[in-house]
Write a protein that holds these residues in place. Structure first.
Motif, PDB file in Angstrom:
ATOM      1  N   TYR A  31      19.649  48.557  29.099  1.00 43.75           N
ATOM      2  CA  TYR A  31      18.484  48.327  28.200  1.00 43.75           C
ATOM      3  C   TYR A  31      18.614  49.558  27.019  1.00 43.75           C
ATOM      4  O   TYR A  31      18.353  49.267  25.762  1.00 43.75           O
ATOM      5  N   LEU A  32      18.675  50.679  27.459  1.00 41.36           N
ATOM      6  CA  LEU A  32      18.657  51.798  26.538  1.00 41.36           C
ATOM      7  C   LEU A  32      20.036  52.118  26.220  1.00 41.36           C
ATOM      8  O   LEU A  32      20.495  52.510  25.052  1.00 41.36           O
ATOM      9  N   ASP A  52      29.333  51.773  33.592  1.00 44.15           N
ATOM     10  CA  ASP A  52      28.301  51.058  34.284  1.00 44.15           C
ATOM     11  C   ASP A  52      28.886  50.346  35.493  1.00 44.15           C
ATOM     12  O   ASP A  52      30.209  50.205  35.432  1.00 44.15           O
ATOM     13  N   ASN A  53      28.128  50.172  36.635  1.00 46.72           N
ATOM     14  CA  ASN A  53      28.439  49.457  37.854  1.00 46.72           C
ATOM     15  C   ASN A  53      27.984  48.022  37.891  1.00 46.72           C
ATOM     16  O   ASN A  53      27.799  47.447  38.838  1.00 46.72           O
ATOM     17  N   ALA A  74      24.684  47.547  38.352  1.00 53.14           N
ATOM     18  CA  ALA A  74      23.788  47.465  39.380  1.00 53.14           C
ATOM     19  C   ALA A  74      22.718  46.611  38.877  1.00 53.14           C
ATOM     20  O   ALA A  74      22.004  45.927  39.624  1.00 53.14           O
ATOM     21  N   ARG A  75      22.106  47.016  37.679  1.00 51.74           N
ATOM     22  CA  ARG A  75      20.946  46.446  37.133  1.00 51.74           C
ATOM     23  C   ARG A  75      21.046  44.520  36.920  1.00 51.74           C
ATOM     24  O   ARG A  75      20.007  44.027  37.514  1.00 51.74           O
ATOM     25  N   ASP A 116      30.880  53.420  39.747  1.00 53.76           N
ATOM     26  CA  ASP A 116      29.815  53.807  40.344  1.00 53.76           C
ATOM     27  C   ASP A 116      29.778  55.144  40.359  1.00 53.76           C
ATOM     28  O   ASP A 116      30.668  56.070  40.781  1.00 53.76           O
ATOM     29  N   LEU A 117      28.658  55.907  39.724  1.00 52.34           N
ATOM     30  CA  LEU A 117      28.374  57.382  39.556  1.00 52.34           C
ATOM     31  C   LEU A 117      28.377  58.165  41.140  1.00 52.34           C
ATOM     32  O   LEU A 117      28.675  59.247  41.233  1.00 52.34           O
ATOM     33  N   PHE A 123      22.144  57.530  31.412  1.00 48.69           N
ATOM     34  CA  PHE A 123      20.752  56.447  31.648  1.00 48.69           C
ATOM     35  C   PHE A 123      21.052  55.758  32.911  1.00 48.69           C
ATOM     36  O   PHE A 123      20.240  55.200  33.215  1.00 48.69           O
ATOM     37  N   ARG A 142      15.900  52.532  37.671  1.00 52.58           N
ATOM     38  CA  ARG A 142      14.503  53.104  36.808  1.00 52.58           C
ATOM     39  C   ARG A 142      13.270  52.601  37.469  1.00 52.58           C
ATOM     40  O   ARG A 142      12.342  53.031  37.101  1.00 52.58           O
ATOM     41  N   ASN A 178      21.395  56.600  44.806  1.00 48.44           N
ATOM     42  CA  ASN A 178      21.938  56.081  43.801  1.00 48.44           C
ATOM     43  C   ASN A 178      21.541  57.324  42.445  1.00 48.44           C
ATOM     44  O   ASN A 178      22.372  57.713  41.883  1.00 48.44           O
ATOM     45  N   LEU A 221      18.336  61.357  30.669  1.00 44.59           N
ATOM     46  CA  LEU A 221      16.960  60.523  30.575  1.00 44.59           C
ATOM     47  C   LEU A 221      16.371  59.920  31.805  1.00 44.59           C
ATOM     48  O   LEU A 221      17.223  59.636  32.640  1.00 44.59           O
ATOM     49  N   THR A 268      12.692  59.186  34.370  1.00 50.68           N
ATOM     50  CA  THR A 268      11.420  58.715  34.486  1.00 50.68           C
ATOM     51  C   THR A 268      10.791  59.352  36.003  1.00 50.68           C
ATOM     52  O   THR A 268      11.714  59.345  36.844  1.00 50.68           O
ATOM     53  N   GLU A 303      11.602  57.503  39.425  1.00 53.33           N
ATOM     54  CA  GLU A 303      13.229  57.668  39.912  1.00 53.33           C
ATOM     55  C   GLU A 303      13.334  58.305  41.259  1.00 53.33           C
ATOM     56  O   GLU A 303      13.996  58.226  41.876  1.00 53.33           O
TER      57      GLU A 303
END
Ligand SMILES: NC(=O)c1ccc[n+]([C@@H]2O[C@H](COP(=O)([O-])OP(=O)(O)OC[C@H]3O[C@@H](n4cnc5c(N)ncnc54)[C@H](O)[C@@H]3O)[C@@H](O)[C@H]2O)c1
Length: 155
Positions: free
Chosen positions: A11-12, A31-32, A34-35, A74-75, A96, A100, A118, A142, A144, A147
Motif C-alpha cells: 500500500y505504501l 516483495d514476497n 505475503a500481503r 523474503d526478508l 515497509f 502490519r 517476519n 516505517l 507501527t 507490529e
C-alpha cells in the motif's frame, strides 16, 4: 540516487517507488507477496483490483520511460537479502516490508509467532546485511506499534 523500497508491492511501498522514480532516482522494489496471501487466507479482496507487480512495473515503464527493478523474495531469507543488497547496491533503503495488521497478528498463536518472526527477523537480516555489505547505506524504516505487540511505556 539508488533507492531500494522493501515491501514495494504494498500500500505504501508502490506509490513511494513511483514517487522516487519520477524524481529521477534508480528504484528497485522487493516483495514476497505475503500481503496478497493474507487477503487470500482471509477471503477478502481489495476494493480496487491491484494488478500484479510485474504488470505494474510494465505500466510504469510505458507511461514514464523509467524502469523499476523488481526482486521477489523474503526478508527472513538472509541469503536473499545479502544477494539483493550486493546486486542492487542501494544508497538508501526504505523498509515497509512487515506484517502490519494487529488484528491479523492476534488471530491465534501461529499468526502471532509469524508476525514476530517476519517483522523482527526480516529487519535483523536487513540491519546485518547493511553492516556487512555497506554501512553507508541510509535506512528509512516505517513501522507501527502493532507490529511488535509490546508498547513502550514511559512514566
Ligand atoms: N498503511 C498505513 O497507514 C501505515 C501507517 C503507519 C505505518 N505503516 C507501516 O508501514 C509499513 C507498510 O505498511 P503498508 O500499509 O504499506 O502495508 P502492506 O501490507 O500493504 O505492505 C507491506 C508489504 O511488505 C511485504 N512483505 C511483508 N513481509 C515481507 C517479507 N518478509 N519479505 C518481503 N516482503 C514482505 C508484503 O507482501 C506487502 O506488500 C508497515 O510497517 C506499517 O506498519 C503503515
Amino acid at each position: 540516487m539508488r533507492v531500494l523500497v522493501l515491501g514495494g508491492d504494498g500500500y505504501l511501498g508502490w506509490p513511494t517507488a513511483l514517487y522516487l522514480s519520477r524524481q529521477g532516482n534508480d528504484v528497485g522494489v522487493v516483495d514476497n507477496f505475503a500481503r496478497r496471501q493474507y487477503d487470500h487466507e482471509m477471503g477478502v479482496e481489495s476494493l480496487v483490483p491491484i494488478r500484479s507487480l510485474k504488470r505494474r512495473v510494465q505500466c510504469w515503464e510505458e507511461v514514464s520511460g523509467s524502469r523499476i527493478e523488481a526482486f521477489v523474495g523474503d526478508l527472513t531469507d538472509d541469503g536473499f537479502v545479502y544477494r539483493v543488497l550486493t546486486e542492487f547496491s542501494p544508497d538508501t533503503i526504505v523498509h515497509f516490508a512487515e506484517q502490519r495488521s494487529a488484528p491479523y497478528s492476534m488471530i491465534d498463536r501461529s499468526h502471532a509467532v509469524y508476525t514476530q518472526v517476519n517483522n523482527v527477523v526480516g529487519t535483523l537480516n536487513l540491519l546485518y546485511a547493511i553492516a556487512d555489505i555497506d554501512p553507508s547505506i541510509h535506512l528509512v524504516k516505517l513501522g507501527t506499534m502493532g507490529e511488535y505487540g509490546t508498547p513502550i511505556h514511559r512514566h
